[in-house]
Design an enzyme around this catalytic site. Structure first.
Site, PDB file in Angstrom:
ATOM      1  N   GLY A 110       2.459   1.971  10.831  1.00 60.77           N
ATOM      2  CA  GLY A 110       3.149   3.088  10.446  1.00 60.77           C
ATOM      3  C   GLY A 110       4.029   3.501  11.996  1.00 60.77           C
ATOM      4  N   SER A 138       3.204  -2.382  10.252  1.00 57.06           N
ATOM      5  CA  SER A 138       4.824  -2.431  10.353  1.00 57.06           C
ATOM      6  C   SER A 138       5.395  -3.833   9.933  1.00 57.06           C
ATOM      7  CB  SER A 138       5.379  -2.264  11.807  1.00 57.06           C
ATOM      8  OG  SER A 138       4.765  -0.484  12.063  1.00 57.06           O
ATOM      9  N   HIS A 192      -9.589   0.894   5.040  1.00 55.28           N
ATOM     10  CA  HIS A 192      -8.243   1.238   5.616  1.00 55.28           C
ATOM     11  C   HIS A 192      -8.496   2.066   6.890  1.00 55.28           C
ATOM     12  CE1 HIS A 192      -4.111   2.334   6.457  1.00 55.28           C
ATOM     13  NE2 HIS A 192      -3.888   1.015   5.846  1.00 55.28           N
ATOM     14  N   ASN A 247       0.789  -1.256  -0.039  1.00 55.07           N
ATOM     15  CA  ASN A 247       0.046  -0.157  -0.127  1.00 55.07           C
ATOM     16  C   ASN A 247       0.877   1.291   0.007  1.00 55.07           C
ATOM     17  OD1 ASN A 247      -1.810   1.880   0.633  1.00 55.07           O
ATOM     18  ND2 ASN A 247      -2.181   1.356   2.784  1.00 55.07           N
ATOM     19  N   LYS A 285       0.084   4.271  -0.197  1.00 56.74           N
ATOM     20  CA  LYS A 285      -0.678   5.372   0.371  1.00 56.74           C
ATOM     21  C   LYS A 285      -0.369   6.731  -0.436  1.00 56.74           C
ATOM     22  CE  LYS A 285       0.115   3.463   4.964  1.00 56.74           C
ATOM     23  NZ  LYS A 285      -0.142   3.647   6.365  1.00 56.74           N
ATOM     24  N   GLU A 333      -5.446  -4.987  10.891  1.00 61.46           N
ATOM     25  CA  GLU A 333      -4.306  -3.886  10.921  1.00 61.46           C
ATOM     26  C   GLU A 333      -4.445  -3.336  12.193  1.00 61.46           C
ATOM     27  OE1 GLU A 333      -2.554  -2.667   7.102  1.00 61.46           O
ATOM     28  OE2 GLU A 333      -4.443  -1.653   7.071  1.00 61.46           O
ATOM     29  N   GLU A 367      -6.935   4.614   8.352  1.00 58.07           N
ATOM     30  CA  GLU A 367      -6.634   6.007   7.981  1.00 58.07           C
ATOM     31  C   GLU A 367      -7.764   6.627   7.211  1.00 58.07           C
ATOM     32  OE1 GLU A 367      -2.983   5.337   5.759  1.00 58.07           O
ATOM     33  OE2 GLU A 367      -2.026   4.827   7.527  1.00 58.07           O
TER      34      GLU A 367
HETATM   35  C1  PEP Z   1      -0.751   0.055   5.959  1.00 62.17           C
HETATM   36  O1  PEP Z   1      -0.542   0.804   5.160  1.00 62.17           O
HETATM   37  O2  PEP Z   1      -1.829  -0.684   5.916  1.00 62.17           O
HETATM   38  C2  PEP Z   1       0.096  -0.630   6.709  1.00 62.17           C
HETATM   39  C3  PEP Z   1       0.210  -1.519   7.516  1.00 62.17           C
HETATM   40  O3  PEP Z   1       1.189   0.467   7.076  1.00 62.17           O
HETATM   41  P1  PEP Z   1       2.698   0.327   7.763  1.00 62.17           P
HETATM   42  O4  PEP Z   1       3.106  -1.043   6.978  1.00 62.17           O
HETATM   43  O5  PEP Z   1       3.531   1.249   7.325  1.00 62.17           O
HETATM   44  O6  PEP Z   1       2.536   0.239   9.050  1.00 62.17           O
END
Ligand code: PEP
Length: 251
Positions: free
Chosen positions: A173, A213, A95, A9, A11, A167, A97
């Site tokens: 992040g 992460s 997601h 992803n 983003k 997640e 976010e």
């Molecule tokens: C994500 O964008 O869904 C995500 C898990 O980001 P990261 O791997 O940076 O934590």
């Protein structure tokens, strides 16, 4: 059979030129067919160019969102028809976010899933709890609600096309990953939710990905968990070397 899906992803990162360059690096390194589905989800502006760069590749292209209508007066939005037109086969939906910054509700996310499926786009439904909810011991209840509402009225036959990504928000992040056993426990709980909705046979075949992460240094251990079937990778998917290592996890 349960699929393994490794997704990047991107983003709100990368210009068209940067996206195409990264896609070309990934194609060169991952072009040989592996028994894993691989996809990248660039920003909307780069989808067409990336899909073109990956034409004929085993690396597929997904969108980070969609609007649940074919077309119309929805300023700033992008329809599933448009995503298919530029070469997408997947869409990340719900997601955290978007849930947080754009106040997306479970009902709206459910509409998106239905529209995606009607058009033949494969949805990746993201679910996960906050640190506060985990602190209160509510992580399974929160995620169960997101699964039930996100999948409302989606029939069992369609579940072959659907993946769920667990997640935990506190791991996205932040560099703080769920431990492999925390991830496995939550994936098991999600699989139980799916069994309740669709029966064991259907539930067993749904790919449940982990996101939060994921890095080259922790992917092997996470993917070794029996209930972890894939990864949704943010930050570490922006660099070819690190994403290639993640996709080529060793279990
Ligand atoms: C994500 O964008 O869904 C995500 C898990 O980001 P990261 O791997 O940076 O934590």
């Amino acid at each position: 059979m349960r699929k393994i899906i490794m997704a990047g992803n991107w983003k709100m990162h990368k210009t068209v030129g940067e996206s195409v360059a990264l896609a070309a690096q990934l194609n060169a390194a991952l072009g040989d067919a592996m028994e894993r589905e691989m996809l990248v989800c660039p920003p909307f502006t780069a989808l067409y160019a990336v899909a073109k760069a990956l034409q004929g590749s085993t690396v597929q292209v997904g969108a980070q969102n969609l609007f649940p209508a074919d077309e119309g007066a929805f300023t700033g939005e992008i329809s599933p028809k448009m995503l298919l037109d530029v070469g997408c086969s997947y869409a990340i939906l719900g997601h955290s976010e978007r849930r947080e910054y754009l106040q997306e509700s479970d009902q709206f996310i459910n509409q998106k899933l239905k529209t995606a499926l009607e058009h033949g786009l494969k949805p990746i439904l993201c679910v996960g709890e906050t640190l506060e909810q985990r602190g209160e011991g509510r992580q399974k209840a929160v995620v169960s609600m997101q699964v039930h509402q996100g999948l409302q009225d989606i029939p069992a036959e369609a579940m072959e096309q659907v993946a769920v990504a667990y997640e935990p928000i506190w791991a996205i992040g932040t560099g703080q990953t769920a431990t492999p056993s925390q991830a496995d426990e939550m994936h098991s709980a999600i699989r139980n939710n799916l069994s309740g909705l669709y029966g064991d046979e259907v539930a067993q075949d749904v790919c449940i990905m982990y996101g939060g992460s994921v890095k080259p240094g922790n992917v092997d251990e996470l993917m070794a968990q029996p209930e972890v079937d894939g990864a949704l990778v943010g930050g570490a998917s922006l660099d070819a070397e690190s994403f290639v290592r993640i996709v080529r996890f060793q279990s």
